[in-house]
Design a protein around this motif. Structure first.
Motif, short mmCIF file in Angstrom:
data_model
loop_
_atom_site.label_atom_id
_atom_site.label_comp_id
_atom_site.label_asym_id
_atom_site.label_seq_id
_atom_site.Cartn_x
_atom_site.Cartn_y
_atom_site.Cartn_z
N CYS A 40 0.60 -1.10 0.12
CA CYS A 40 -0.03 0.09 -0.06
C CYS A 40 0.89 1.23 -0.12
CB CYS A 40 -0.98 0.20 1.73
SG CYS A 40 -0.08 0.60 2.87
N ARG A 41 2.16 1.55 0.96
CA ARG A 41 3.01 1.96 0.95
C ARG A 41 2.29 3.39 1.17
NH1 ARG A 41 6.66 -0.46 -0.20
NH2 ARG A 41 8.28 0.86 -0.66
N LEU A 42 1.54 3.33 2.05
CA LEU A 42 1.02 3.99 2.91
C LEU A 42 2.04 4.63 3.96
CD1 LEU A 42 -1.03 6.61 3.16
CD2 LEU A 42 -2.50 4.69 4.35
N CYS A 43 2.63 3.30 4.52
CA CYS A 43 4.09 3.66 5.72
C CYS A 43 5.05 3.37 5.57
CB CYS A 43 3.56 2.46 6.44
SG CYS A 43 4.58 1.25 5.48
N ARG B 181 2.27 10.71 1.66
CA ARG B 181 0.65 9.85 2.31
C ARG B 181 -0.25 10.25 1.52
NH1 ARG B 181 2.60 10.19 8.13
NH2 ARG B 181 3.69 8.24 7.76
N ARG B 182 -0.28 11.44 1.04
CA ARG B 182 -1.56 12.17 0.67
C ARG B 182 -1.75 11.77 -1.40
NH1 ARG B 182 -4.10 16.39 1.02
NH2 ARG B 182 -4.41 17.45 -0.59
N THR B 183 -0.01 11.90 -2.17
CA THR B 183 -0.36 11.23 -3.45
C THR B 183 -0.92 9.75 -3.23
OG1 THR B 183 1.27 12.06 -3.91
CG2 THR B 183 0.66 10.79 -5.16
N THR B 184 -0.68 8.75 -2.29
CA THR B 184 -1.03 7.57 -1.95
C THR B 184 -2.49 7.66 -2.46
OG1 THR B 184 1.09 7.39 -1.33
CG2 THR B 184 -0.56 5.64 -0.72
N LEU B 185 -3.06 7.99 -1.08
CA LEU B 185 -3.94 7.57 -0.69
C LEU B 185 -5.32 8.59 -1.59
CD1 LEU B 185 -3.95 9.41 3.05
CD2 LEU B 185 -4.66 7.16 2.12
N GLN B 186 -5.03 9.45 -2.37
CA GLN B 186 -5.69 9.90 -3.86
C GLN B 186 -5.56 8.68 -4.58
OE1 GLN B 186 -3.08 13.01 -3.89
NE2 GLN B 186 -4.18 14.87 -3.86
N GLN C 111 -11.48 5.80 4.88
CA GLN C 111 -12.08 6.91 4.59
C GLN C 111 -10.79 7.62 5.97
OE1 GLN C 111 -15.73 6.18 7.75
NE2 GLN C 111 -16.34 7.42 5.32
N GLU C 112 -11.24 7.14 7.06
CA GLU C 112 -10.32 7.50 8.80
C GLU C 112 -8.70 8.33 7.47
OE1 GLU C 112 -9.17 4.70 11.58
OE2 GLU C 112 -8.04 6.60 12.14
N TYR C 113 -8.35 7.82 6.87
CA TYR C 113 -6.89 8.02 6.27
C TYR C 113 -7.50 9.52 5.73
CZ TYR C 113 -4.57 4.48 8.55
OH TYR C 113 -3.84 3.69 9.69
#
Ligand code: FES
Length: 310
Positions: free
Chosen positions: A47-50, A84-89, A111-113
């Motif tokens: 996921c690359r969020l971490c 993180r923002r780009t990954t979430l987008q 949703q939370e992130y």
């Protein structure tokens, strides 16, 4: 084992046997977001969020990084937050975000992130790869591929914890998706409806359908109604007949060590067994098959037990 130390966000964080930087951070009270990591499963790192940044400005996934004595990482630099923002987008662009009517709304990690990192606009064109229909074939599990973010938690849980492997990755690139064995529906696979995939799914891609069963050991119940207060679905769990109508087997409320646990079971101060006989899942499964047909149950179901139950 000798204690070592690393520096996270300027804080000295001791560690011993933690298998990655993510666990060191969490054990020291520092939260790093993650969508594909579970401490009880193998590491996927998808996921690359971490992502965190080391003292040389290089970014790497905290879940896949072994902690070293003297290591320095930062979890909130501009580079990390932008990433993180780009990954979430990107994740949001391939996720059908009908949050108002989604079963998981309020408990969805994506949703939370998105809220936490202020991702409220669609920066990328929606990815319309997912033409897979919802799988409603199972008596207990619903799969909605349009909500899937390919974290693979359901795949690893089914294979590594339940020893079944009813779902897996399929397709490549934009066409990658999670599918049941050989593109079948869940009911045609070895799936036993244990609900573990739903308990780890961070979005609404796998959830338990409205057909759970809650039972109360009336001998131990003191009528405190803590269970009712804890239940996210307001199931009348002091009344075993009414409970079956509303109970959603909310094992999504996993405890801190990652073990799935129903909210009402956690809340009960007397140990009244509101969720079947948790000490012996195989006998509970046999009873359910005999009386009601296969239903999701909590606990450590091994394939041997399931075979025996059949
Ligand atoms: Fe590390 Fe997903 S949690 S990459």
């Amino acid at each position: 084992m000798a204690e070592k130390k690393m520096i996270i966000d300027g804080v000295s964080c001791p560690f011993t046997t933690e298998r990655n930087v993510l666990e060191v951070a969490r054990n020291n009270g520092i939260d790093i977001p993650s969508l594909c990591y579970c401490e009880n499963l193998s590491i996927y790192g998808g996921c690359r969020l971490c992502l965190v940044e080391n003292d040389r400005g290089r970014m790497d996934a905290a879940c896949s990084m072994q902690p070293r004595d003297g290591m320095v990482v930062n979890t909130h630099t501009k580079q990390v937050l932008d990433s993180r923002r780009t990954t979430l987008q990107l994740l949001m662009s391939s996720h059908r975000a009908d949050c108002l009517t989604c079963d998981q709304s309020g408990r969805c990690k994506l949703q939370e992130y998105a809220r936490r990192y202020h991702v409220d606009e669609h920066r990328f064109e929606p990815n319309t790869y997912c033409t897979e229909p919802m799988d409603l074939s199972s008596p207990s599990i619903v799969r909605d591929p349009s909500k899937c973010i390919l974290c693979g938690l359901c795949v690893r849980t089914c294979a590594e914890i339940q020893n079944i492997g009813a779902v897996d990755f399929s397709g490549r690139g934009k066409k990658a998706h999670i599918s049941a064995d050989f593109g079948k529906t869940l009911k045609d696979t070895d799936c036993v409806g244990c609900g573990q995939c739903a308990s780890v799914c961070p979005t609404g891609a796998s959830y338990v359908s409205d057909s759970g069963i809650v039972e109360v050991d009336q001998g131990r119940c003191i009528g405190c109604k803590y269970c009712m207060a804890a239940c996210p679905y307001q199931a009348r769990i002091t009344n075993s007949e009414g409970a079956a109508e509303k109970c959603r087997f909310c094992t999504i409320s996993a405890t801190n060590n990652g073990t799935p646990m129903c909210s009402c079971v956690e809340a009960c101060p007397t140990g009244a067994r509101v969720f079947g006989d948790l000490d012996d899942p195989s006998s509970e499964l046999v009873r359910r098959i005999a009386e009601t047909g296969a239903k999701p149950i909590a606990g450590d179901l091994t394939k041997a037990k399931i075979f025996y139950a059949r």
